[in-house]
Each structure stands twice: as C-alpha cells, then as structure tokens.
Design a protein around this motif. Structure first.
Motif, PDB file in Angstrom:
ATOM      1  N   SER A 143       0.833  -1.198   0.000  1.00  0.00           N
ATOM      2  CA  SER A 143       0.000   0.000   0.000  1.00  0.00           C
ATOM      3  C   SER A 143       0.868   1.248   0.000  1.00  0.00           C
ATOM      4  O   SER A 143       2.029   1.225   0.410  1.00  0.00           O
ATOM      5  CB  SER A 143      -0.918   0.011   1.223  1.00  0.00           C
ATOM      6  N   CYS A 144       0.291   2.354  -0.457  1.00  0.00           N
ATOM      7  CA  CYS A 144       0.971   3.642  -0.420  1.00  0.00           C
ATOM      8  C   CYS A 144      -0.082   4.723  -0.243  1.00  0.00           C
ATOM      9  O   CYS A 144      -1.279   4.473  -0.417  1.00  0.00           O
ATOM     10  CB  CYS A 144       1.781   3.885  -1.690  1.00  0.00           C
ATOM     11  N   GLY A 145       0.378   5.947   0.083  1.00  0.00           N
ATOM     12  CA  GLY A 145      -0.609   6.989   0.271  1.00  0.00           C
ATOM     13  C   GLY A 145      -0.035   8.329   0.642  1.00  0.00           C
ATOM     14  O   GLY A 145       1.129   8.638   0.380  1.00  0.00           O
TER      15      GLY A 145
ATOM     16  N   GLY B  36       7.420  12.785  -1.670  1.00  0.00           N
ATOM     17  CA  GLY B  36       6.181  13.441  -1.277  1.00  0.00           C
ATOM     18  C   GLY B  36       5.121  12.376  -1.090  1.00  0.00           C
ATOM     19  O   GLY B  36       5.418  11.243  -0.674  1.00  0.00           O
ATOM     20  N   GLU B  37       3.870  12.704  -1.360  1.00  0.00           N
ATOM     21  CA  GLU B  37       2.836  11.677  -1.319  1.00  0.00           C
ATOM     22  C   GLU B  37       3.133  10.633  -2.399  1.00  0.00           C
ATOM     23  O   GLU B  37       3.528  10.965  -3.511  1.00  0.00           O
ATOM     24  CB  GLU B  37       1.458  12.293  -1.550  1.00  0.00           C
ATOM     25  N   VAL B  38       2.944   9.345  -2.056  1.00  0.00           N
ATOM     26  CA  VAL B  38       3.147   8.268  -3.021  1.00  0.00           C
ATOM     27  C   VAL B  38       1.774   7.866  -3.555  1.00  0.00           C
ATOM     28  O   VAL B  38       0.924   7.368  -2.814  1.00  0.00           O
ATOM     29  CB  VAL B  38       3.868   7.064  -2.387  1.00  0.00           C
ATOM     30  N   ASN B  39       1.575   8.088  -4.854  1.00  0.00           N
ATOM     31  CA  ASN B  39       0.254   7.938  -5.446  1.00  0.00           C
ATOM     32  C   ASN B  39      -0.011   6.574  -6.050  1.00  0.00           C
ATOM     33  O   ASN B  39      -1.170   6.186  -6.221  1.00  0.00           O
ATOM     34  CB  ASN B  39       0.068   9.002  -6.526  1.00  0.00           C
ATOM     35  N   GLY B  40       1.057   5.841  -6.406  1.00  0.00           N
ATOM     36  CA  GLY B  40       0.861   4.542  -7.034  1.00  0.00           C
ATOM     37  C   GLY B  40       2.054   3.644  -6.829  1.00  0.00           C
ATOM     38  O   GLY B  40       3.190   4.122  -6.676  1.00  0.00           O
TER      39      GLY B  40
ATOM     40  N   GLY C 218       5.439   9.253  -7.474  1.00  0.00           N
ATOM     41  CA  GLY C 218       5.404  10.239  -6.412  1.00  0.00           C
ATOM     42  C   GLY C 218       4.869  11.594  -6.816  1.00  0.00           C
ATOM     43  O   GLY C 218       4.787  11.932  -8.002  1.00  0.00           O
ATOM     44  N   ASP C 219       4.527  12.390  -5.804  1.00  0.00           N
ATOM     45  CA  ASP C 219       4.033  13.737  -6.031  1.00  0.00           C
ATOM     46  C   ASP C 219       5.081  14.643  -6.655  1.00  0.00           C
ATOM     47  O   ASP C 219       4.747  15.695  -7.199  1.00  0.00           O
ATOM     48  CB  ASP C 219       3.576  14.347  -4.692  1.00  0.00           C
ATOM     49  N   ASP C 220       6.354  14.246  -6.562  1.00  0.00           N
ATOM     50  CA  ASP C 220       7.419  15.048  -7.157  1.00  0.00           C
ATOM     51  C   ASP C 220       7.627  14.740  -8.635  1.00  0.00           C
ATOM     52  O   ASP C 220       8.550  15.260  -9.257  1.00  0.00           O
ATOM     53  CB  ASP C 220       8.729  14.846  -6.388  1.00  0.00           C
ATOM     54  N   GLY C 221       6.771  13.892  -9.217  1.00  0.00           N
ATOM     55  CA  GLY C 221       6.862  13.556 -10.629  1.00  0.00           C
ATOM     56  C   GLY C 221       7.824  12.439 -10.958  1.00  0.00           C
ATOM     57  O   GLY C 221       8.001  12.107 -12.132  1.00  0.00           O
TER      58      GLY C 221
ATOM     59  N   HIS D 293       7.217  12.931 -14.997  1.00  0.00           N
ATOM     60  CA  HIS D 293       6.166  13.917 -15.250  1.00  0.00           C
ATOM     61  C   HIS D 293       6.563  15.268 -14.673  1.00  0.00           C
ATOM     62  O   HIS D 293       7.278  15.348 -13.673  1.00  0.00           O
ATOM     63  CB  HIS D 293       4.839  13.453 -14.650  1.00  0.00           C
ATOM     64  N   ARG D 294       6.081  16.323 -15.322  1.00  0.00           N
ATOM     65  CA  ARG D 294       6.416  17.665 -14.869  1.00  0.00           C
ATOM     66  C   ARG D 294       5.818  17.961 -13.499  1.00  0.00           C
ATOM     67  O   ARG D 294       6.440  18.635 -12.681  1.00  0.00           O
ATOM     68  CB  ARG D 294       5.909  18.697 -15.878  1.00  0.00           C
ATOM     69  N   ARG D 295       4.610  17.450 -13.281  1.00  0.00           N
ATOM     70  CA  ARG D 295       3.954  17.632 -11.988  1.00  0.00           C
ATOM     71  C   ARG D 295       3.865  16.266 -11.297  1.00  0.00           C
ATOM     72  O   ARG D 295       4.802  15.483 -11.377  1.00  0.00           O
ATOM     73  CB  ARG D 295       2.588  18.297 -12.192  1.00  0.00           C
ATOM     74  N   GLN D 296       2.772  15.992 -10.618  1.00  0.00           N
ATOM     75  CA  GLN D 296       2.682  14.717  -9.912  1.00  0.00           C
ATOM     76  C   GLN D 296       2.647  13.529 -10.872  1.00  0.00           C
ATOM     77  O   GLN D 296       2.053  13.611 -11.953  1.00  0.00           O
ATOM     78  CB  GLN D 296       1.428  14.669  -9.038  1.00  0.00           C
ATOM     79  N   ALA D 297       3.281  12.432 -10.453  1.00  0.00           N
ATOM     80  CA  ALA D 297       3.079  11.142 -11.117  1.00  0.00           C
ATOM     81  C   ALA D 297       1.998  10.413 -10.329  1.00  0.00           C
ATOM     82  O   ALA D 297       2.113  10.256  -9.115  1.00  0.00           O
ATOM     83  CB  ALA D 297       4.368  10.334 -11.127  1.00  0.00           C
TER      84      ALA D 297
END
Length: 296
Positions: free
Chosen positions: A52-54, A78-82, A96-99, A118-122
């Motif tokens: 899990s991540c979040g 940062g936040e881990v999205n996937g 991550g939120d850092d792209g 990615h330029r913004r969040q991944a």
C-alpha cells in the motif's frame, strides 16, 4: 479520425445495475495500514503480501493473513500515489508527487533507481508482462511508456487533452487508462513491438465509460477477464471486458474509491480507504460467473 476518448463517448453507454453495498455480509478482513489515506494497492505475486501507499509518503508491505507489516519504505517522493510490482516480485515501482518514478527491491526496501517521468505529480505506474517497459500517468494529459532499463521514453498514448487519473496493464499487456469524465480506454499491444498501440487499422479492444463519475483507479482480475474501476463519487464498478455493451455491476461505497486490488484467486477485492485501512471483500458468487454483465 476521432480521438480515442471522442470515440468512447460516441459508443453505447451500457446499462448500469446498482447492487446493494458490497460491504453487506461479505467483508472478510480489515487491516489498519496507514495514518492517512491510501492511494493505491498491489500484491506480491507469491505469498500473502499486499503493498500500500498513500498521503504519508510511505510504502508498506502487509501480511494479509497476520496483519503484520514486514517492511516500510519512506520513499522521499512526497505523497506516493501509485505502486506496481513486477510479475516475478523482484522490483517495485512507485509514483510520487514530485513527478518521479522510483524502483525498489521489495525484499530489502533499497532504492534501485529513480527518474523524472512527469512535470507535476506522477499518479500511477504499471509494469509490462515481460518487465521491459513501464506505463505512467500524471497530473497532465497522456500516458507515457518508458524503457525499464534506460528510462528512455518509448512512446506516448494521447488522451486528447483529457487529464488522466489512472493506468493499468494486465498479464497480456493490454493497457487501460481512465480520464476525467469517466472515460476508460483499453488498448491492445502491437504484435510486432509488444507496446500498447493506437493504430486505427487494428481492433483496439474495448472502449467504455465508468458511469456518472470520475474514474480514480483501475485494476484487472488475475485472469484478465474483469476490470474493476473505483469512482471519486464513492462506488466500485465491475465490468467484464469481453462484454463492452453489457451490464455494469455497480456497488455503492461509503467514500471515494482510490485503491483496489483483486486477490490472487480473483474472488475477493481489497479496497484502500481514506482512514488508512484496507478492507477485503469477498465477491458474491454470481459476479464470478460467465454472465457477469448480462441482464438477468
């Protein structure tokens, strides 16, 4: 020709059958996993571990039998999205939120590599069946396909300007992505390159829509015959891929569904929740039958 999402919007909208809450009588287990919301779930291919991540920025490996946490990774993204693990369980990728996309050793938690995707969040990341490429989406349009060794971009799958929320790859290298407005597109691999393709001269597979709400996450069943989609508006939708004009099964949930994952046998679903818990639901037997999406 029309873009993929424009085509999806012009196809038949399948009938939606709304079921009773999935949580009524079929909840199997609940794990307290994080101190904040859970954004994504995946499973190790062997054993009893779910990952899990979040929003805490942590990646955790949980034993689904005992509830114990074997390993916690502070990803520094940062936040881990996937998160996504390879079919042999030797590499884990995190978005991550850092792209960035970071690669990890799942046995030790050691970081193996990292690259800016990615330029913004991944938002999400998925491995190909042969582990040769990665698919990613972020807080922008389009899905990017990356070489898993050199991290060079191999191709871009356009969403025609639609912001993307999620991407998933099944065991046959079929790739699905979900965009704003509930559009979902499924692309089949090119027979020569093995990469997902937008070729108009090929049967591109399935196009559809997650009814009445933003698609926030996608997951394939182990057999690849059923796709589950989570909605921001608080529902879980199941669709048999071979029956695109058939009947969606929709289950209301208490809150937005950001993270879902099938059990190894495909007979249960784990759902990550905003309160940091992971709840596993046993799927009703009628959903596992061949006529899942057909009207009764």
């Amino acid at each position: 020709g029309l873009g993929l999402l424009e085509q999806a919007g012009k196809l038949m909208h399948p009938e939606v059958k709304r079921e009773d809450s999935l949580s009524e009588g079929v909840e199997v287990k609940r794990l307290e996993a994080h101190g904040g919301g859970i954004y994504f779930l995946c499973r190790m291919p062997h054993g009893h571990e779910i990952i899990s991540c979040g929003e805490e920025g942590l990646i955790r490996f949980h034993n689904t039998e005992t509830g114990n946490i074997r390993l916690t990774i502070d990803a520094g993204q940062g936040e881990v999205n996937g998160v996504a693990v390879t079919g042999d369980g030797t590499k884990l990728a995190s978005a991550g939120d850092d792209g960035t996309i970071a690669l990890w050793d799942p046995s030790t938690g050691k970081q193996l590599a990292s690259f800016k995707a990615h330029r913004r969040q991944a938002f999400q990341v998925a491995w190909s069946r042969d582990q040769k490429w990665l698919a990613t989406c972020g807080n922008e349009a389009d899905v990017h396909i990356w070489d898993a060794a050199s991290f060079q971009r191999l191709s871009t799958l356009t969403s025609r300007g639609k912001d993307l929320e999620c991407v998933a790859v099944d065991t046959q290298n079929n790739l699905a992505f979900g965009a704003e407005g509930g559009s979902v597109v499924l692309l089949t691999p090119d027979p020569d390159t093995g990469l997902p393709t937008e070729r108009r001269d090929q049967q591109a597979g399935w196009y559809g829509r997650v009814p009445a709400g933003q698609c926030s996450t996608l997951a394939f069943s182990p057999a690849g015959d059923i796709m589950a989609a989570g909605r921001e508006t608080g529902a879980l939708v199941l669709q048999q891929i071979s029956q695109p004009e058939g009947l969606y099964r929709e289950f209301p949930m208490n809150e937005a569904v950001w993270a879902i994952n099938f059990s190894p046998g495909g007979d249960a679903l784990a759902v990550g929740e905003k309160d940091g818990s992971i709840t596993t639901f046993r799927l009703p037997s009628y959903l596992l039958q061949a006529k899942l999406v057909l009207s009764s």
